[in-house]
Structures are given as structure tokens and as C-alpha cells.
Design an enzyme around this catalytic site. Structure first.
Site, short mmCIF file in Angstrom:
data_model
loop_
_atom_site.label_atom_id
_atom_site.label_comp_id
_atom_site.label_asym_id
_atom_site.label_seq_id
_atom_site.Cartn_x
_atom_site.Cartn_y
_atom_site.Cartn_z
N GLN A 184 0.82 -1.21 0.00
CA GLN A 184 0.00 0.00 0.00
C GLN A 184 0.86 1.26 0.00
O GLN A 184 1.68 1.45 0.90
CB GLN A 184 -0.88 0.01 1.26
CG GLN A 184 -1.74 1.26 1.42
CD GLN A 184 -2.50 1.25 2.73
OE1 GLN A 184 -2.05 0.66 3.69
NE2 GLN A 184 -3.63 1.92 2.76
N GLY A 185 0.67 2.11 -1.01
CA GLY A 185 1.46 3.35 -1.09
C GLY A 185 0.62 4.58 -0.78
O GLY A 185 0.33 5.38 -1.67
N SER A 199 0.74 6.42 2.82
CA SER A 199 1.44 7.32 3.75
C SER A 199 2.70 7.90 3.13
O SER A 199 3.37 7.27 2.32
CB SER A 199 1.83 6.57 5.02
OG SER A 199 0.70 6.20 5.74
N GLU A 244 -11.14 -1.19 5.57
CA GLU A 244 -10.02 -1.60 6.42
C GLU A 244 -10.47 -1.83 7.85
O GLU A 244 -9.84 -2.56 8.60
CB GLU A 244 -8.93 -0.51 6.37
CG GLU A 244 -7.59 -0.98 6.85
CD GLU A 244 -6.62 0.18 7.05
OE1 GLU A 244 -5.45 -0.09 7.30
OE2 GLU A 244 -7.03 1.36 6.96
N SER A 276 -4.92 6.63 14.46
CA SER A 276 -4.53 6.41 15.86
C SER A 276 -5.75 6.43 16.76
O SER A 276 -6.82 6.91 16.38
CB SER A 276 -3.56 7.50 16.30
OG SER A 276 -4.26 8.71 16.47
N ASN A 277 -5.60 5.91 17.95
CA ASN A 277 -6.73 5.90 18.88
C ASN A 277 -7.20 7.32 19.21
O ASN A 277 -8.39 7.51 19.50
CB ASN A 277 -6.35 5.13 20.15
CG ASN A 277 -6.38 3.63 19.91
OD1 ASN A 277 -6.51 3.17 18.78
ND2 ASN A 277 -6.26 2.86 20.98
N GLU A 278 -6.32 8.29 19.14
CA GLU A 278 -6.74 9.67 19.36
C GLU A 278 -7.66 10.12 18.21
O GLU A 278 -8.69 10.76 18.45
CB GLU A 278 -5.52 10.60 19.46
CG GLU A 278 -4.70 10.44 20.75
CD GLU A 278 -3.82 9.20 20.77
OE1 GLU A 278 -3.55 8.65 19.68
OE2 GLU A 278 -3.42 8.77 21.87
#
Lengths: 400, 372, 400, 372
Positions: free
Chosen positions: A126-127, A129, A244, A385-387
Site C-alpha cells: 500500500q502506497g 502514507s 479496512e 490512531s486511537n486519538e
């Protein structure tokens, strides 16, 4: 309300459980039990076993090899697979680019790529990020400039899992600089063997080599590798990221790890008796098991609702709960597994050099417990992220 | 009462920090050890009449915090702190004269071998045995995760000369030459890159002169040595935590996302504040460890040390895990230094018992009633 | 570094400890041990005992009755007092309006008010908070309009602790509407017996009557009751709020409560043995004791630094730690105290009606444990909530 | 598998909610009890051949959640759930015929008296004794915090007829008329305003016909009744928590500070999200309790109930405390309804053992291995 599984679903669970018990290669299972990485060969071997059974891409449309299972059965299948443990199908092919291709791709792309994904003839990575774009994915800067019947791509991708094994990468690239950031992005499929593609490993704190940087320098990509329309890539990416999240709770993996914790705790002594008989240890384990049981029911509530609404692949925003709690439980189990082993978790067990006859450091069961603990810090970071997940709950669910 | 450094202490701190700056991360190797010895740090905790500098637990705390900030990998704790404490608090005059000068000048390295497979975090649940024999004892057993055991010239090893597994009495300490017949070592690095070894003793002959403390009474020496080692690790941990906290602040101030620094997020601000609170509480407990390690009453000393190690472990885990979390992906990479600090902190927690272990021990001993 | 108390300070501690042991009226001490509210009479009686000893206002300048103790001794004094337990001097007089008067008041105000505060001839309460202004104190709307030699005050104050006992209230009032909100505020001293002052109790969730609303309707206040300059009240308020934080950690109270927890746990049975011998209970207690020990050292670090810098009453922003951790520990101890008593914490023990001979509900020791638990939720809210304190740490200490 | 309400269940829920809306907070009193009975809720868990509605644990869950949201104070759990379970799972046919019709039509109220001073959360560490005597037993002892004990016509009381404190066997259940000679009651309200009593039994004579279950075998009935009661309380707690969460969201959206709604603070947003997660996990565990309470295997049923009550207690404490915290001062006042919910939640946690107790019990029984 029917709070328990129907007999047919119970029978289905028995069927998949028996299949996994018999068909997962022993060495592959052992690799996972010990917390090691399966090799590329092990992964391909296993996926072909699944594919032979017709179970490599259960959630795909039937015409592309799917099974027609409802979301509950898909969930049961994955949970049992994880719990065995068996290697879960790589998401990059079957959950990410595959659904994008069969939903937005053209007939040629479907014919060319989908069968190879299902049989793992291709290994996809997967490209998305980039070094400058973390959670703010849309600020990516990799450029694709049209030149006749090709795009010329320049830029850098990062955190690319298993790029070292991959022969294809799907990329978000910027094709228009003049519009707001989300609107100038396209979705390209790039052959990793193209000149100008360079993969450099990123070693993680556990010593693992899962992730990579991928440098793209004047990489030429034929225009037939554009998925859907130019500059519509952000829509496909959002679709993909929605998919996802479906199995993000990883109930089965945590169940397996709790089995493993019990297994190892039975062999560790504490104050003259096995740790598994120590009530304080059992309290810690029970606290995790309770959260996991609750999460399993939360997951089943989401899954059965999905099955009823028919909105497959579009989980409710409440699925952020699954991500947050799922990652917390995964981290709690890897932490407890490390603590069971105490000082024995401290040695770094280097991969044996080829031909070496160096003895293992005993107990061998302790080899991966600290690296796994370190490695699993990632699960509260990646995939939003969880945030970020709490932001989503606050805004999309609670209206704050 | 005064928590500020004295002038001498401030100079000590500065000199150590300056010396360490001359070495690159990861800070280990022969030259660093020479600099540590040349500066007299290997002499620090020993009395002046034995060539030492007569430093107290406060000076050790100052040095160890600097070591933590700089991520020093050299076996200072195993050799100088643990080995030194065994010699100081249990060894005969002859043994002291024989060993301390070498430890003081850095030419001799010691290690402490206590843990075994199946011992958990207990010092008494050991199966290594020493059986009396002509002129001494014969030691047989296998010791795990001996920190500094890879380079140690001599190893202090605990063995049963009497009693059963778990008994407080019947444990005897021997100082054994690592090159003795019957000693085999399996060398490795730990997760945080310290040198260590598994050491097997296969019928190793040790003379009576090489016993530290009383026969069967080794636990009083050993528990004091371990308490001293834990106090040093607590200070080191504070150095490790303070660097992780600084790195995290720097990162979230500078890293931008969605057009603003990460640190503009109130949720991350509060997390950073919680890390800061944990750090200051841990710092206070490292000070408490330095106070309590000097207590003569072994029960009180032990409970104070349990309290300190429990707090340090808890705070270290919080700060380490949140530092990685707030960094995101970059915090997971081995190239970025944060991970090294995080791994060091995690290993400190596991050394001589993690936070849960020390909390349980403290509870078993009646919690903190009557402690200073 | 000198990490332990000097012999002189140890001797001082023994002296105050002995004084409290001998001088605190037994009934008053018992009231506090049982978690009940001391009456007005008990409070005044006790403060006069302290005042007779010269210890009612230790931190004040010597000319107004202070002792000249350094911050360390002031801390030791208060900690021992709290631990006895003895009623702490009411902050509204000795820590709030007293220091404002001796710092910013005129000679007449000093002569008139300070001796009466020290001897508790006056009972002061605080008129800062308003219904519409919570943490955002400066948005207050109570108006004071100058009319000849008096101000006419209209508005409403709230959360006013012990207003039912008070004969004086110090108020922040708005005297200028044309300027930014902080710059139009004045600091007025108001006689509670003035016409137009009405006190209405606010019953809290524990059934307690500590706090009140104070309604001010055309209350006439002589201009000599203005402290300092008109429209400078915000400066005095900030000075005052800085002082309020000095003893916010309440180490002594938590130490007392831990003693009480041990006392009650010795009498409660769990699985056939006293709870005090139950290792799981002791672990919970030990976890709190550890945090408290750490906080005590953190407090001593702050106090000794203050003593050295000579900046009395201007604690470092890091003192937000003392507020946050101090309140967490107070809440953990009141929670544990309740849980020790189990189901016995459930009955609501109404105050016995006068002349009633109704029996107590047994065990009587359980009477206040639930109300105290409920009541102590306030400590993370008042005086700047813990969320506000984290904002302060993030901004003032960490530079975020 | 289906977690949605069936049509009948949806109607039940709506009718209960509508009925409750007609009563003002705090929801208690004779009229409410009459409405509860008239609607058939007192008949809900009993089989149809005894005049009941044959509702399962799912219907009880639906009703109890609605009761929690509306903060119903009436003794539904003591009389219908606990008393009913004792009758259904242990009583003779004669006793059932004698008592169930009254419970079903609401004219008769029961209560369950088990706790004592010194019993902690244990059902077996009791000192109340029943000694065989002509034609029956004589019961002597003192029971604490009997919920609904203030209004109960009959009380099911546990007493030792054999064995020692803590033994599983030797406990017998008696159903005793509250007006019997020798029964004295001290009436009061609990912190959350439920009716309750301390009840003393001073040589109370009970006939053999009024024994529930086997002599000495009362624990199997009692533990099943308590498990059933806990499952109901879990559902009630979810109702309580969901209201606290809603009130908190409403408050922080509407209350302004420093020129913006409180809810604009990311730290509070995340807190609200954490409360929401806890609520959803608790809801899942209330469902789990409804599943497990129907298990025939007492060991598995008990462990499932331990798990549910532990989770509910933990989540309830988090949500209650944070709801008050996010409200600030107003949340501390008795006039504002939040506090009533918070106190109810706290009392539910303490009823039949708090979260820590159930976690410890679950651990003692081997944690959750092999549970559905």
C-alpha cells in the site's frame, strides 16, 4: 432478540474450525504461536490452500470468487482463522486494492488483477502514507505527471508493510496541484519492478523488518494502470479505508493470545506454584478476558446490524470502538505475555545465522515476548490512531 | 531539608554529563568504560580508606540519572553497584582488599548471578546448590540473564547450602572466577542492548575464602545489594523518562498535522501533562529510594525500595508507551532514539521485579505503615 | 542535598504533634474521624485555642500575629494538624481575605479586620463564583454602582461555602462595564447583615449543607469597604487565588484517612479474616500510599524551593501537580473507605432528629463513608478543575 | 443471531417507558407500583401456568433498562426478581401456589435477607442460625441492608442449619412473615433513596413448610436468585449510565465557558468518547448477563455473572464520576438529577459485591476459560 448463534451458524463454525485444524501447515501454525513472522513462502502456501477451498476472498462478489457469506459468517471465519492461529489473508490485496478494483476498476483491470490476488500470484503493498503526511493523509505530495500514454511518478511513500515481498503497489498520487488537496489525487497501480522503484527497510524497535520506505524516481506507469477517473482517487481511498476497519478488533487473535498466556503461565513458577494458579495473575487475565468478552459482543452487535441493513463494508462510526478497545486488548495481552516471562523476556534472541549451531537461549518460549510487546504498540497508532478514533466518536457519534 | 544539589554535587553532575556527551549513542564500549573509571565513578560508592570516593546514595542517584539520560550501556550497576554492595556489606577484609581496588580502577568487572529458570522474581526460589567438599564448596546450577555477565571477570553467585526452595536461610553467596573450570557462559545482548549471559556452573570448586557473608546467611547481603541496585536503577529510570518526555514535547511542538502543530491538540497537551506528573512523582520516589536505601532496618529499607520500584515501573511504562504513541510511526522505528529509551525503561521495569511484583511484595509486608 | 528533616525541624514537628494531641477537643476530633462536619461552635472553639497559642495565622506577617515560620514549618504544622485530625483554619479568612487586606488594604482596614480574623470573631465567606461564570471567573456580572459614599450592589454569588455561618463576605463586583472584563472588577467587603443579603442553601449530593447561593439585592456597602483601588480587584483576586494553592495537596488529610482505613479494615471481615490481612486489599491501599509518599516528597520539594527563593505565596506552576494528585488521592481514599464497608455503606443515616431516641443503624462507623465519597468528588472540580490544572501545566510548564 | 428487539419486545419497551413518563422523578410510591403491576410487569418472569407472562431474561433486561433510565425506586428487584427466583427455583408447589399469585398481581411484596455485619460480600459467611424445634425451626440472627425490607410482607432469609461460617452446605432458606413474633425491623432509605431495613430475627419460629429448597442446600437456590438479581441490576445500570452519558453530552454542548461550549474542548470530547466506549461495553455485558443467567451449569452461570457485574461496576464508576466531573459544580447539587443517577449507580455497584469483588471471585474460579 436472539442472543446466541443459530444451529446453522454453529455448524458453520465447526466446519471452518475443523478445516483450520487440519489444513494449516504445522510449521506455519508454530511460527505464529511463537510470535514470529511467517515467511513469504509460508504465506503464499497457506493462501493457496485457502484458495483451493474457495475461501481466499470470502467477502468478494461471487463472480470474482466470493462465498456469499453474510457478515456474521465472514466474522466467524476470520475469528476462527485468527484463533487457530493461521495467517490472516494479507489485507493489501484482498481487503484494499481488490475491492477498489472490482468496484471502480475497468473490465480489463478486473480480469488482469483479481484472480492473481485471490491466488496470491501477486503480493500487493500500500502506497498511501508519506513522510510529511501522517494522519493528514490528503496532504500527500507524490506527483504523477501525464506524459503521453504514461504517468511519470516522483515521490516517497513510507510505512509500507512488506514492500520487500511485493511485486505491486497501489499508490495515491497527486495529479492536480491547482485544486483543494483532496480533489487532485489519483489512484495508480504500479509494478514494483519498474525502473526507479527503490525499497529501503525501516527496522522497527522490536528488530522487525515489516515496514519500508518506497522511493519513486521518474517511475513510468502506463495509463491503463489508473483506477477509475483521474483526480477521483480520494473517493476510492475513503472507500478503501472504510473496508479496512471491518476486522479491526482482532477478537480471534486476542483469544489465541489468551490461550497462549494460559499455556505459558502453566509452565512459569511463582512463589512455588505455577503462575496459572496465582490469583493475582488470574485477576489480571480475567480483567482482560472480561473486556474481550464485552468487545466480542459489541463486535457481534455491529456485525449483525450490518447483516440486516445490507450495508456491507460500510461499518458504523461506532466501529471506532472496535479499533480502540481491540488495540487496547491486543496491547494488554502482549504486555501480560511479556510479564509472565519476567527476566527471561530480557535477552534479545537474534535470528540464528545460517549454518550456526549456537544454542537457543532458554526458555525458548520467551524469545519473542518482548519484541511482540514492543511491536504491538503500533496497533494504537496505525489505521487512524486511537486519538483520531476518539475524535471520530466525539464528532460523528456524539455530535460534539 | 534541601533538595538542591550542593556545589560539589552540581560539579559532579556537570562533569559526568560533559564526559558522556563526548560519546555517541548508543553509549557503550571500552573507551566509555575508561572515561567512567578515569573520572572516578567506579570509585564513587566505596569508602576512602579503600581507594573510593565515599559517595552516598545521593551521589549515586546523580550519576545514575545522568547515565539514564545518556543511555549508558556499560555494566556500571552490575559491577560497581551490585558487585560493590556485596563486597562492602558482606565480604571479609581479605576479599575486600583483593577485589575493591580492581573495581575502583575499572580493571576488574563483577556481576551478580541470582535469577534462574523457575525462580520468577524470587531470590530464594533457587535450585543452584553448593555442596561442602574438601576445603570449600562445589557449586552446580544455571543462572539466567546475568547483566554484565558477558564481560565479568568474577561473578557473585547465590546457591543453596541448606534449606529448601523459598527459604530465607540456607542461601550462600560465592564469588567465582568466570574462567574457573566448570563455568560456561552463553553471551548475548538484552533487548536494550546491554551485555548479559546465561552462566552454567557445573561442579565448580570454590574455596571457603570466596564466600561472601555467612554460610547460609547470604540473603541479608543479597537483599541489601539488590536494594542498592534498585535504588540506582530508579535514578537511571528518571533520567530515561525525562529524556522521553523532552523528546515528546519537542516532537509535538514541531510536527505539524492538519496545518497545526500536534501539540495544539488539547488531548495531547493533557497527555503530556499526565506524563509530566508521572515523571515528577517518579523523581520523588527515586529520591525516596536514595533515602530508604541508607536505612539500617532491612524490613523498612525493603518496603521503601518496593514502593519506589513500583512507582518507577508504573510511571516508566506510562511515559514510555505514551511517548511512542504521541510520536506515532516514527516512535516505532529503531533509527529514532526514542525507542532505545523506551526499551531501556521496559527492561529496568523487568529487572529485579516489575511494578506489579513490588506492589504485591509491599502489600504482603503490610504496605507502608510506619515508614518514614 | 539533605533529604531528611533537620533535628530542629523534627523537634518542631514533635512540638506541634504534642500540642494537637493534647489540645484538640476530643469531641471535635471524633467528629472529624467519623467524617462528619464540625459545627460552627466547635470551629470557633478550636481556632481560639490555636490563637491563644499564637498559631492561628502562622503565615501572616509578624506584626499581624504571624509566627515567622519558614514554608517548611508552615507545611509541617498544617500536615500535622490535618493528620490529627483537627479542623484546619477556614481558608476564607486566614488564607484569602486576610492576606489581601494586609497586602492591599489600608491601615484602618487592617486594624479593623485582621485581629478579628485571627480570633475568629468574624466568619468570612467568599463571593467570587457566579451561576454564569464557572472556571471563567472574570466574566462575572454582579454590579456595584457608586452612589455617594456607598456602593449599591446587585447580583448573585454561588458555591459560597459556609455562607450560613458567615457575617462577612468578600466579593468581586463589576464597577466598570466599558473596559475588558478583567479591568472593570473591584474587591468589596460586605457585611452579611446588610439589608438585601439573602443566603439560600444548596444541598449537595451527599446530603450536606456546606454551600449556598448568596443573593445581593440593592445592598449598600460603604466605600471604606473597598479594598485597594477601584477596578483593580482582578489583581487582588489573582493574588488571592495564588495563595489558595499552597496547601492544596492535603497530604495530612490523606494520611489521616489512610490511618482510618486501616482502623476500619481491621474490624471488617472478608473470607473469614480481617480485611486488613487480605493481600488484595493491602495492595489497593499500598498503591495509594505509594502515590501519597511520592506526592509528599513532591510537596516538600516545592516547599523547600519556596523557602529558598523567598517567594512566599507564589508557588510554581508545577503546584498544579499538587492539586491534581492531591485530589486523586483524596478521592481514592474516600472510595476505598466506602468499599471497605461494602453493603453497610448503603443506608442513608439521616441526622437524628432533636429528641429522637431512634437507634443508630449499625455499624455506625459506616454512616458517613458514602456521603464522604460523594462529597469528595468536589475536590477535582473546585479551585480550578483538574482539567484546568492540566491546561496550566501544558501551557505554563511545558510550553505547549 | 439478532440483537434487535422483536416487535413484541419493542412494544413492551415503549409501553414501560410511556408508563414511567407519567410519574415524576424520583419515581416511587404506591401509584407507580400499581401501574407496574397493572401493566403486568410483576407477572413478567413467572410462567404462564402460574399467572405469569413467561418472559425470559431478555424481557427482564428490557424492563430493567427502562427502570434504570427512569430511576425507578420501587422494590421490583427485591420482590419480583429475587423473591420470584427463590420461589421459582426452590420452593415447593404449595409455596409457589401460596405466594406467586400475590407477587404477580403486586399485592404481596417479598425481600431477600442475606447480608450480615461481618459477612462482607459472602453469602455463606453468615451467623444467623436456625435450630430445629417442634414442627420447624427457630431462626435467630440479624440481617443488614435488606432492600425492599421496609415494605416486604414476607422475607426470604438465609440461616445456618449446619456447617460452619463460609461452608457452602448447611445454609437453609426460610420464607418468614415480616409480622411474625420475634421479627423487628429498623426502616430507612438507602443513599439512593430505596426503601430498606435492618431485620432482626429473635427466636422466630418457622414451619418446615416454609423452607425454600433443601435443608442445608439453600445455596443452590440463593446463588441462582442472586445471579438473576445481578443480571437485572446490570440491565438497570445500563439504563442509568446511558442517561448520565446523555445528560453530560447535553450539558457540555450547551454550557459555555470562555466564549465557547465546554464540548469544544478536545479533552472533554475524548472523555465523552471514553464514557461512550464504556457504556457500549457495559451494554454488551448486560446482554452477556442475560445470556448466562439462563445457563443451567451453576459454575458457568456464576462466572458469567461475575464477569458482567465486574464490567458494569467498572464502567458505571467511570461514567458516574466523569459525568459529575464534566458537569462541574452543578453535578454536585442534589437538585440537579444527575446526582441521583450517580448515587443509584454507586449503590448498584455495592449491591451483591462490587466490581473488585466479582473480578476476584472470577479469578478464584479460574477466570473465563471455556465460557461461551
Amino acid at each position: 432478540m436472539k442472543l446466541t448463534l443459530d444451529p446453522q451458524d454453529l455448524a458453520f463454525r465447526e466446519e471452518v474450525r475443523a478445516f483450520f485444524r487440519e489444513q494449516v501447515p504445522a510449521a506455519t501454525r508454530r511460527t505464529l504461536v511463537e510470535g514470529r513472522h511467517v515467511s513469504k513462502d509460508q504465506m503464499v502456501e497457506w493462501i493457496r490452500i485457502l484458495h483451493a477451498k474457495g475461501w481466499a476472498v470470502p467477502h468478494w462478489p461471487a463472480e470474482h470468487g466470493g462465498t456469499g457469506w453474510d457478515p456474521l459468517r465472514q466474522y466467524i471465519f476470520l475469528e476462527e482463522l485468527q484463533r487457530t492461529p493461521a495467517p490472516p489473508p494479507l489485507p493489501f490485496g484482498v481487503n484494499m486494492v481488490g475491492p477498489v478494483i472490482y468496484t471502480f476498476g475497468n473490465a480489463e483491470q478486473k480480469a488482469r488483477f483479481l484472480p492473481r490476488i485471490a491466488n496470491m500470484d501477486d503480493w500487493w503493498c500500500q502506497g498511501f502514507s508519506e513522510p510529511g503526511a501522517g494522519s493528514d493523509l490528503a496532504s500527500l505530495t507524490t506527483r504523477a505527471v501525464r506524459n503521453g500514454d504514461r504517468y511519470v511518478v516522483n515521490g516517497q511513500k513510507t510505512w509500507t508493510t512488506f514492500a520487500q515481498y511485493a511485486n505491486w503497489i497501489f499508490c495515491l498520487v497527486r495529479t492536480d496541484l491547482q485544486v483543494p488537496k483532496q480533489r487532485g489525487i489519483s489512484f495508480l497501480l504500479i509494478d514494483m519492478r519498474s525502473p526507479g522503484v527503490e525499497v529501503r527497510p525501516i527496522v522497527t524497535i522490536d528488530g522487525g523488518r515489516e515496514i519500508n520506505e518506497v522511493f519513486l524516481t521518474d517511475v513510468e506507469v502506463p495509463i491503463e494502470n489508473l483506477v477509475g477517473e483521474e483526480n477521483k482517487g480520494w473517493d476510492y481511498a475513503k472507500f478503501l479505508l472504510g473496508n479496512e476497519r471491518t476486522n479491526i478488533a482482532r477478537i480471534g487473535i486476542s483469544k489465541f493470545r489468551i490461550d497462549r498466556i494460559r499455556e505459558l503461565a502453566a509452565g512459569q513458577m511463582s512463589n512455588g506454584k505455577p503462575l496459572l494458579e496465582d490469583e493475582r495473575f488470574l485477576e489480571k487475565l480475567a480483567a482482560i478476558e472480561i473486556e474481550l468478552k464485552a468487545l466480542e459482543l459489541t463486535q457481534l452487535r455491529v456485525v449483525t446490524e450490518e447483516a440486516k441493513s445490507g450495508e456491507k463494508g460500510r461499518p458504523s462510526p461506532a466501529s471506532s470502538i472496535l479499533k480502540i478497545k481491540g488495540s487496547e486488548i491486543q496491547q494488554a495481552t502482549t504486555d501480560l505475555l511479556m510479564r509472565i516471562m519476567g527476566v527471561h523476556a530480557m535477552p534479545y534472541h537474534a535470528e540464528p545465522r545460517p549454518g550456526s549451531n549456537e544454542a537457543n537461549i532458554e526458555p525458548a518460549d520467551a524469545a519473542m515476548v518482548a519484541p511482540n510487546y514492543f511491536n504491538f504498540r503500533k496497533v494504537s497508532i496505525y489505521g487512524g490512531s486511537n486519538e483520531i478514533q476518539k475524535n471520530i466518536i466525539a464528532k460523528a457519534v456524539l455530535g460534539l | 531539608m534541601d533538595f538542591d544539589l550542593s556545589e560539589e554535587q552540581a560539579i559532579l553532575k556537570q562533569s559526568v554529563e560533559r564526559m558522556l556527551e563526548r560519546h555517541a549513542l548508543p553509549r557503550g564500549g571500552r573507551e566509555l568504560w575508561r572515561d567512567i573509571s578515569d573520572m572516578g565513578l567506579t570509585a564513587l560508592p566505596f569508602p576512602e580508606n579503600l581507594g573510593g570516593l565515599g559517595g552516598s546514595s545521593v551521589e549515586t542517584m546523580i550519576v545514575m540519572e545522568a547515565f539514564g539520560r545518556a543511555l549508558v550501556l556499560e555494566p556500571y550497576v552490575p559491577s560497581v553497584i551490585l558487585g560493590g554492595a556485596c563486597l562492602m556489606h558482606g565480604a571479609s577484609l581479605q576479599l575486600r582488599d583483593a577485589f575493591i581496588p580492581g573495581v575502583v580502577d575499572g580493571s576488574l568487572k563483577l556481576a551478580l548471578a541470582t535469577a534462574e529458570i523457575g525462580s520468577g522474581f524470587s531470590q530464594t526460589a533457587i535450585e543452584t546448590r553448593a555442596i561442602e567438599s574438601a576445603g570449600g564448596f562445589v557449586v552446580t546450577g544455571r543462572k539466567c540473564v546475568v547483566l554484565g555477565g558477558d564481560e565479568a571477570d568474577w561473578v557473585v553467585v547465590s546457591a543453596r547450602t541448606g534449606g529448601g526452595a523459598g527459604d530465607e536461610t540456607g542461601v550462600t553467596l560465592f564469588i567465582v572466577n568466570a574462567a574457573s573450570e566448570g563455568v560456561t557462559r552463553q553471551l548475548y545482548r538484552t533487548q536494550d542492548n546491554q551485555g548479559a549471559a546465561e552462566i552454567s556452573f557445573d561442579g565448580v570448586h570454590v574455596t571457603r575464602e570466596h564466600i561472601i557473608g555467612a554460610i547460609g546467611g547470604g540473603m541479608s547481603v543479597l537483599s541489601r545489594a539488590v536494594d542498592t541496585g534498585i535504588a540506582a536503577l530508579c535514578a537511571e529510570a528518571v533520567g530515561v523518562m525525562s529524556r522521553m518526555h523532552e523528546m515528546t514535547l519537542d516532537y509535538i511542538k514541531q510536527r505539524k498535522q492538519f496545518g497545526a502543530p500536534l501539540g495544539a491538540n488539547q488531548a495531547l497537551q493533557h497527555r503530556a501533562a499526565e506524563m509530566f506528573i508521572a515523571l515528577e512523582q517518579a523523581r520523588s520516589m527515586a529520591i525516596y529510594a536514595a533515602i530508604m536505601v541508607a536505612e539500617e532496618d532491612a524490613g523498612n529499607r525493603g518496603r521503601g525500595i518496593h514502593a519506589a520500584k513500583a512507582e518507577i515501573g508504573r510511571a516508566g511504562r506510562l511515559i514510555g508507551e505514551q511517548a511512542v504513541q504521541l510520536h506515532g510511526g516514527i516512535g516505532m522505528t529503531s533509527e529514532y532514539p526514542l525507542g532505545k529509551y523506551y526499551k531501556r525503561m521496559t527492561m529496568i521495569d523487568l529487572t529485579f521485579g516489575d511494578a506489579d511484583h513490588h506492589l504485591a511484595e509491599l502489600a504482603r509486608k503490610g504496605a507502608m505503615v510506619g515508614l518514614l
